[in-house]
Design an enzyme around this catalytic site. Sequence first.
Site, PDB file in Angstrom:
ATOM      1  N   GLU A 368       0.816  -1.219   0.000  1.00 17.81           N
ATOM      2  CA  GLU A 368       0.000   0.000   0.000  1.00 17.81           C
ATOM      3  C   GLU A 368       0.852   1.273   0.000  1.00 17.81           C
ATOM      4  OE1 GLU A 368      -3.426   0.293   2.469  1.00 17.81           O
ATOM      5  OE2 GLU A 368      -4.208  -1.659   1.880  1.00 17.81           O
ATOM      6  N   HIS A 645      -1.914  -1.537  10.456  1.00 15.62           N
ATOM      7  CA  HIS A 645      -1.411  -2.908  10.447  1.00 15.62           C
ATOM      8  C   HIS A 645      -0.196  -3.020  11.352  1.00 15.62           C
ATOM      9  CE1 HIS A 645      -3.428  -4.881   6.830  1.00 15.62           C
ATOM     10  NE2 HIS A 645      -3.892  -3.648   6.807  1.00 15.62           N
TER      11      HIS A 645
END
Length: 661
Positions: A368, A645
């Site tokens: 990402e 995350h």
Amino acid sequence: MVLYTSPFPNSFLSVLHSFSWGLIFPCYWLADRLVGSFVPTTYEKRQRADDPCYFHALCIIITTPIYLALLAASLPFALIGFLLWSPLQSARRPYIYSRLKNKHHANGAALLTEWKAAGSGKSFCFGSANVCLLPDSLARFNNVFNTQARAKEIGRRIHNGASRPQIKIYIDSPTNTSISAASFSSLASPQGAENTNRTVNAGIKRTTSMEYKGDNSGSNNSEEREDKGGSGEPNEGEENTCIVRINGEDNDHMSDTETDTVTGQAHASGPAEPSLEGDAEISKTPNHKQKEGDSGSLDSYSASRESLVKVRVGDGTVDQSTVNNKLLYKASIMKKTSVRKKKHTDETFDHEISAFFPANLDFLCLQEVFDKRAAEKLKEQLHHYFEYIVYDVGVYSCHACCSFKFVNSGLLFASRYPVMDAAYHCYPNGRGMDSLASKGALFLKVQVGSTPQDQRIVGYISCTHLQAIAGDTTVRCEQLDMLQDWLSEFRKSTSSSSTANPEELVAFDVICGDLNFDNCSSDDKLEQQHSLFTHYKDPCRIGPGEDKQWAIGTLLDPEGLYDEEVSTPDNLQKVLESEEGRKGYLVYPTSKNHSSSQKGRKASLKGNGRRIDYMLYTEEGLYLEWKVEVEEFSFITQLAGLTDHLPVAMRLMVSTGEDDP
């Protein structure tokens, strides 16, 4: 295979692409700012809680017409730019390979010679993280913002964590059996060969952290090792290692004299890290504030006071004001193998929740990294430690096998070892919002050494990001099938060896990435039973639907990112070490048999959260006489407040026997 150092084959196309993007960018930026103003994060909501209720509405009423007017004015130029930009993407290369140009800090070639000195093998450390560097308006849907500042801070934290020395604290006591050994601040700053592998006999109380007064942030320290040789050369796998022995009592109590005594101190060798540009910008967001308790960035000015132990060096006590202006290092305890006792005694390797990235991190796979400006900022920071980086991976516009792509794959790879070959493939079956990104797989071949017979020793690393939409199990399984096929083709096409005359010896084959399914959710049974897990081993997994007890989830609950309890690496580490803390701040596996209330599911479902970030390795296809074993596995909290995350890291030991083949 030629590695692509520029996105286009010639300078004319590069200039034309820059011109077209220059026409598009104002419209893109204004649209991003406009949408972002309507998607506040929980931090911004809390900041506005004391403001009059009409104040924010008034700001929106004033700024929205301005944005709309500017957007309308820039739209014609954006359309012209798009007409130029779109056809150029057919000539664009699938990635950009960047090598550190400053030879003073380059050390990849020197690392290759280390293998020859290792008679019994060498360890390699791999890291993986989803950093959520989307355009700011999209990142806000994950409750994070200020993408450009976050990119710089993420790179700085990774660099600072990885460049610290590897500290091994041996505890001669059988009483500590926690799931994750407590973390200690480093007792030494990055150092040259003359300071490696020193043993410090000390009595230290068991606490979460321990202070150290350092002089720098540990920029590339290999140059010192290159200048100094002889007997000071570190042992294989223990470069920049400081060993501390702690003589513990059975009752875990020590005398004050033992506690206050440290009979050794390592010295810093590199120059102080210069202050980074944009610090003022970074301080505007909660993710990057250097506040009490935040030691995630090793150059922060303070650390959590309740978790620090006063260190006495020689006859004098370290002055607290001096310590506050120095760097704070943290290292993870690794218990002495011969006396190691853990909660899970059947485990053969160390595992922990760490507040820092592992020392001497060799390879890093990120997902990402979609925003191109953020990718550049991140690359600049990572180049302080990693010599080789592959970024801006993916395809744009209409590509041969894919639908129209607005953003790249978001994959980024960084390495201390030379990259020999690289290849990228786009998943053609993306659905929904995921189909707008060129999600795929990046395959890399790296050289990690050579034998005395001048045979190259290589490794294979794959980085991927699968379909994210819940319920698309068949899509993810198809992507896993393609991943295996592409990897097999890549290995065949890049291999220059034959069975009769091997020119290369394969040391490891590792897969890293965000697979967007966990091993405990009932909705993910199809992925859990995929054939990938018969060929590759997951250190956290017992079998389909069952993780090891010490494994925790890697997906944080976005709503709690800015809670004080988890806003710093130290705090997040403490919370995740308790079951109740994990229930409060991790996303837990879904089940069709439970209500939609997440807290209700957390109380009844097994597991310790959704673990969707994976690190897999295989023993297949490697040099037959070598053995690969996991040495450590870590869940990392150093990026607390910067992403939703948890990064993960794995250290593999490649054992070659007494002599090199």
